[in-house]
Structure formats: structure tokens, C-alpha cells
Design a protein around this motif. Structure first.
Motif, PDB file in Angstrom:
ATOM      1  N   CYS A  30       0.858  -1.180   0.000  1.00  0.00           N
ATOM      2  CA  CYS A  30       0.000   0.000   0.000  1.00  0.00           C
ATOM      3  C   CYS A  30       0.898   1.235   0.000  1.00  0.00           C
ATOM      4  O   CYS A  30       1.795   1.347   0.840  1.00  0.00           O
ATOM      5  N   PRO A  31       0.703   2.183  -0.921  1.00  0.00           N
ATOM      6  CA  PRO A  31       1.565   3.369  -0.946  1.00  0.00           C
ATOM      7  C   PRO A  31       1.369   4.287   0.251  1.00  0.00           C
ATOM      8  O   PRO A  31       2.211   5.150   0.508  1.00  0.00           O
ATOM      9  N   LYS A  34       2.328   1.196   3.592  1.00  0.00           N
ATOM     10  CA  LYS A  34       3.433   0.283   3.245  1.00  0.00           C
ATOM     11  C   LYS A  34       3.146  -1.175   3.617  1.00  0.00           C
ATOM     12  O   LYS A  34       4.054  -1.999   3.625  1.00  0.00           O
ATOM     13  N   THR A  35       1.913  -1.524   3.937  1.00  0.00           N
ATOM     14  CA  THR A  35       1.557  -2.905   4.233  1.00  0.00           C
ATOM     15  C   THR A  35       1.594  -3.741   2.955  1.00  0.00           C
ATOM     16  O   THR A  35       1.079  -3.303   1.926  1.00  0.00           O
ATOM     17  N   PRO A  36       2.195  -4.944   2.972  1.00  0.00           N
ATOM     18  CA  PRO A  36       2.147  -5.818   1.791  1.00  0.00           C
ATOM     19  C   PRO A  36       0.708  -6.166   1.424  1.00  0.00           C
ATOM     20  O   PRO A  36      -0.109  -6.483   2.292  1.00  0.00           O
ATOM     21  N   VAL A  37       0.396  -6.081   0.135  1.00  0.00           N
ATOM     22  CA  VAL A  37      -0.956  -6.343  -0.350  1.00  0.00           C
ATOM     23  C   VAL A  37      -0.884  -7.157  -1.639  1.00  0.00           C
ATOM     24  O   VAL A  37       0.137  -7.171  -2.332  1.00  0.00           O
ATOM     25  N   LEU A  50      -0.364  -1.576 -12.811  1.00  0.00           N
ATOM     26  CA  LEU A  50      -0.381  -2.357 -11.574  1.00  0.00           C
ATOM     27  C   LEU A  50      -1.531  -1.854 -10.708  1.00  0.00           C
ATOM     28  O   LEU A  50      -1.619  -0.654 -10.421  1.00  0.00           O
ATOM     29  N   ARG A  51      -2.422  -2.776 -10.300  1.00  0.00           N
ATOM     30  CA  ARG A  51      -3.561  -2.403  -9.460  1.00  0.00           C
ATOM     31  C   ARG A  51      -3.494  -3.192  -8.153  1.00  0.00           C
ATOM     32  O   ARG A  51      -3.158  -4.381  -8.143  1.00  0.00           O
ATOM     33  N   LYS A  52      -3.827  -2.542  -7.044  1.00  0.00           N
ATOM     34  CA  LYS A  52      -3.773  -3.202  -5.735  1.00  0.00           C
ATOM     35  C   LYS A  52      -4.803  -2.564  -4.814  1.00  0.00           C
ATOM     36  O   LYS A  52      -5.285  -1.451  -5.067  1.00  0.00           O
ATOM     37  N   ARG A  53      -5.089  -3.297  -3.722  1.00  0.00           N
ATOM     38  CA  ARG A  53      -6.095  -2.807  -2.794  1.00  0.00           C
ATOM     39  C   ARG A  53      -5.630  -3.021  -1.364  1.00  0.00           C
ATOM     40  O   ARG A  53      -5.208  -4.113  -0.979  1.00  0.00           O
ATOM     41  N   CYS A  54      -5.700  -1.952  -0.580  1.00  0.00           N
ATOM     42  CA  CYS A  54      -5.407  -2.003   0.842  1.00  0.00           C
ATOM     43  C   CYS A  54      -6.733  -1.975   1.613  1.00  0.00           C
ATOM     44  O   CYS A  54      -7.627  -1.191   1.284  1.00  0.00           O
TER      45      CYS A  54
END
Length: 522
Positions: A30-31, A34-37, A50-54
Motif C-alpha cells: 500500500c503506498p 506500506k503494508t504488503p498487499v 499495476l492495481r492493488k487494494r489495501c
């Protein structure tokens, strides 16, 4: 009489295709926290995202590669990694939380970086190291430098390149001693990463660097910030007009016999129009033997940016081709196989003639580099000697002015084939190779928005910490290791620098029936 009404049945809903192609599942961070996702890589409009979700901060998306076709084709250039001699950490929580290097890392360290201080004589608006802050600053001691160098040698055996960086390393009062410590060990080459102010104002210091560049079997090379020629470029990237300092620094280096790489931080909408001019200036200056273009890393301190509209490696290469079409064309740059191949691309040039009438020929036009660096689809083993030479040249450890690079260039030159159309006296160019060869590097470092664990695990550029760890450069700047080391060294708690993305950029919501995304206020 009862009245009957006829109602029309609703039209059946139709399935729709997504507007993107799913490529792979990966891990990121997570920007914000900083938690790994979990993350996914998708292709849309021939670009890679690149797509991600916190769970706490929502969904984010960033552009990671501006040419999807080249992104997919680059997999052929993924060289099997080399196992380092030692690992410094164990695997507990998985990448990127166990750096490093941990046994799950896929590559050794081509380049080790030692940050000798956090102090600086500039206050750049763009600084991934967030340098110049007090009271959480620090400078390393002789003992710490020795421990860091020994950790590098223990991991590598005979190491190719160590880079002294900062902060601004030239203001550390023991920087010359640190170079001596490196040269006393089996480390072939020292790079000094600098803004050039001391090189421009202290000729005695430059002369001392020149002496160390003449030590048999060792070299000292200068990695000089050089972002362009416009005053606006300097003020927005470095905070002041440094054009006169850059010129003096380069002239002093030429006088002392030092080799220089011009290093340009390239930001969208700021200095992207200056790339061709930087290359031409570098070719014409006697001290400069290479140029490195780095799309701005949005870690640490930086201006506002849009993660969906950032510069990537293929964008920089395209701009180079457009700005100097007589010198460059599509296919002149190749991915570097020792790291993940989308991270770095390189080309080498043979240069002949005088300023204003230069003949410039990229080596990939004289030798089919693809035959040697394709590790997936090439079923016929090419000449092993040429392949080994090209692997050293297309590497993160390759710097002009080093003995290894010059030896491998000469070995490669023996296999070159030049038709009359190439416009260069090849035998004469090969004879004067040390003066006529020029290197261009395009390197896109990952930031908290673009970090992809798949790429990180192949990283071969490592930060060497005072406690003897080797941490991949992009993890050090994005995951929180930099703040951890700074707090340990200064004794002052350091809060991570919050990302400075535009308020509406990179934050997404998804519509119920399809994949079209909408930016929402963060």
C-alpha cells in the motif's frame, strides 16, 4: 369489465467484456501505510498497469510500462540469477519484509551502494533519499564503512562496483578515506554519486580523485546529477540554478582524467524534451562516456505527480528516438537480463567525427544482440565468448571507464559486422574503442505505487546498511527500510514520508458490471 394491461418484459442484461487484459497476480505494498498487499498486472490501451487494494486505504493503480508489447517480449531476456556467497537474513514473513538478502532473493548484487551520510549541500524538491534533514541525520564512521564493504565482499567474493552515495557524499570529511578502503579490497571499481558542487569548486579534491583513478586494477568514476539545460529544470528538480557548477565540474574532471556518467532525473512535463540534447552534450564533452536516464522515483521527497501518467522506460526510449532520429531508431536498446528485464535497458554507441558532424552507430545494428541475450526462445547456443561479453555489458555493473567494460567492449567489437551503409570506419573505431564507445542507460526504479515483488526479487542493485544487510534498492526506498536505518543510526524516530500523488490520482473504484474505473477523492 376488468381491464388488462400488457407490460413489456425488461430487456435481458448483456455481459460485457472488460476493457483490459489480465496478465498476472503478484504482490505489492500500500503506498500509504506500506503494508504488503495483493496486486495484479493488467494491460489496457497497449500500456501496463499495476492495481492493488489495501483494506484501510482502498484501491490504487499506477502505470508501470508504457508499451505492453515490449513488456511481454522482454521476458526472453530474463537471465537465470546467480546465488550470492552469503545471505544476511532469513525468510520469516516473505518478500518484501525480509530484506536482505534473504535466501528467496533471485539474484546477487551487481552493484552495492553505501550511503555515507544524510546531509547535503542542496535541498532538492525531488530527492528519493529525503536528504538534508536534522536531527535525524547521520554520517558513517571508518569502522562502519569497513563493515559495510566487508559485507559486500563476503556476499560477492570479487565485487565489480561499489557506489558511494548520500546525501551528498563529497561533503563527508572522510570520503577519500572510504574510497581508499574500497580500493584496498577486492572491489574493482568505485562510483561517486554527486551533485558536482564540490567538484566544481575544489580542484584539489578532484585531483585526489584522479590519483585514485590511476591505481592499477582499480578505477574511480563520477556519477554526476545532470538533469538538463533549462533554468526551470534545475530550479524545479534541484531547487537552484546549477548550470555553471555542472560545466565547471565536468571540465575539472576532464583535466584530472576522470570518467563521468551524466545522470538525468526525468519528470513528465518538465525536462523530457531535453534528452537528445543531454546525449549530444555528453558525446561532445571529453570527460563524459555515458548517460543514464532515470524517470523520477516518487519515493521520499518529490513534486506532485499522477501515477497513471508517469514516464516509464519505453517512453524515455521513444523520446530519445524522436529527438535524435538520425542517431536512434526502434530496436537500438535492449533490456538488461541480470535484473528483471523491464527495469533497465542499455545501448552502446560507436561515435566518430567532430562535434556538429558526428556519425553515431548503435552497436545492436552491427551485432545481433538478441541472439545472445534471448534466454527463452533461442534454442541454439551462440558463441559463448560473445555471450559472456554482452552479459557483462548489459549489466547493472557496467560503467564506462572500468577495465571490465572496456575488455568486454573490445571482445564484442571483434564480432561486429559493418556494411557500407553504417557510415563509420569500423577498423579505426575499434582501434580507438576507449575513446569512441559511449553508453546510454534507461533505468526506472520502483516506488510505493509501482512496486512489484516479482521484479523486486530479481533486483541486483543493493543498498548496503551499516549493520551489514544488502537490501534491494527499490525496497529500501519504498517499503520503509530507509526510515528504519535512519532511526537506528540517529536514535530519532523517523516517520515515513507520505506519498505526494495528486489528490485524485491512482485511487480507484470499480463499476458493478465491468472493469471501467473511476477516480475518487482520497
Amino acid at each position: 369489465m376488468e381491464e388488462f394491461r400488457v407490460t413489456q418484459a425488461p430487456a435481458p442484461r448483456r455481459k460485457v467484456d472488460r476493457d483490459e487484459v489480465f496478465v498476472e497476480f503478484t504482490k505489492s505494498i500500500c503506498p500509504m501505510c506500506k503494508t504488503p498487499v495483493d496486486a495484479q498486472v493488467n494491460i489496457r490501451d497497449n500500456k501496463v498497469y499495476l492495481r492493488k487494494r489495501c483494506r484501510d486505504h482502498g484501491e490504487f493503480e499506477a502505470l508501470v510500462y508504457g508499451d505492453a508489447e515490449e513488456y511481454l517480449a522482454s521476458a526472453r531476456f530474463n537471465k537465470p540469477g546467480t546465488i550470492p556467497l552469503t545471505f544476511q537474513t532469513e525468510v520469516n514473513d516473505g518478500c518484501p519484509s525480509d530484506c536482505g538478502l534473504c535466501p528467496e532473493h533471485k539474484q546477487h548484487a551487481c552493484l552495492g551502494i553505501i550511503e555515507v551520510n544524510t546531509g547535503c549541500n542542496l535541498d532538492c524538491p525531488i530527492c528519493f533519499a529525503d536528504s538534508g534533514h536534522q536531527p535525524d541525520g547521520y554520517s558513517i564512521t571508518h569502522e562502519q564503512c569497513e563493515r559495510m564493504l566487508d559485507a559486500f565482499v563476503a556476499s560477492e567474493g570479487e565485487a565489480e562496483v561499489v557506489m558511494f552515495s548520500g546525501g551528498e557524499p563529497t561533503i563527508h570529511k572522510h570520503i577519500l578515506d572510504f574510497i581508499d578502503l574500497a580500493q584496498a579490497r577486492p572491489i574493482s571499481n568505485v562510483n561517486l554519486n554527486t551533485n558536482g558542487i564540490r567538484l566544481a569548486t575544489d580542484k584539489n579534491f578532484v585531483a585526489e580523485l584522479g590519483k585514485r583513478n590511476r591505481v592499477p586494477g582499480r578505477s574511480v568514476n563520477i556519477y554526476l546529477q545532470f538533469d538538463g539545460f533549462d533554468e526551470r529544470t534545475h530550479r524545479e528538480i534541484r531547487g537552484r540554478d546549477l548550470r555553471t557548477f555542472k560545466q565547471r565540474a565536468l571540465d575539472n574532471c576532464a583535466e584530472a582524467g576522470l570518467t563521468v556518467t551524466l545522470v538525468a532525473a526525468v519528470e513528465r512535463g518538465l525536462n523530457e524534451h531535453e534528452l537528445g540534447a543531454i546525449i549530444e552534450y555528453g558525446i561532445d564533452h571529453p570527460a563524459v562516456r555515458s548517460v543514464a536516464f532515470q524517470p523520477v522515483t516518487h519515493s521520499g521527497r518529490h513534486v506532485e505527480f499522477d501515477p497513471l501518467n508517469r514516464l516509464t522506460n519505453p517512453d524515455v526510449i521513444r523520446l530519445i528516438n524522436e529527438q535524435r532520429p538520425g542517431w536512434f531508431q526502434k530496436g537500438d536498446f535492449f533490456p538488461v537480463p541480470c535484473c528483471f528485464p523491464t527495469c533497465r535497458s542499455i545501448t552502446y554507441l560507436l561515435v566518430d567525427g567532430e562535434p556538429g558532424s558526428r556519425t553515431v552507430v548503435p552497436i545492436p545494428r552491427l551485432l545481433n544482440v538478441e541472439d545472445y541475450l534471448d534466454y527463452v526462445t533461442n534454442r541454439v547456443m551462440p558463441d559463448a565468448g560473445i555471450r559472456e561479453a554482452l552479459e557483462k555489458l548489459w549489466s547493472a555493473s557496467a560503467f564506462m571507464g572500468t577495465t571490465t567494460t572496456e575488455e568486454k567492449l573490445r571482445a564484442t567489437a571483434e564480432a561486429l559486422d559493418c556494411a557500407d551503409a553504417c557510415g563509420i570506419d569500423l577498423p579505426q573505431a575499434v582501434k580507438g574503442l576507449s575513446d569512441k564507445a559511449f553508453m546510454i542507460v534507461v533505468q526506472d526504479f520502483q516506488d510505493p505505487y509501482t512496486l512489484n515483488v516479482k521484479q523486486l526479487m530479481k533486483c541486483c542493485v543493493e543498498e548496503i546498511t551499516p549493520d551489514g544487510r544488502l537490501i534491494p534498492f527499490c525496497a529500501y526506498n519504498s517499503v520503509g527500510y530507509r526510515e528504519q536505518v535512519r532511526a537506528q543510526m540517529s536514535g530519532v524516530p523517523v516517520a515515513p514520508v507520505a506519498p505526494n500523488a495528486l489528490p485524485l490520482a491512482g485511487r480507484l473504484t470499480t463499476t458493478p458490471y465491468g472493469s471501467k474505473t473511476t477516480r475518487t477523492e482520497s
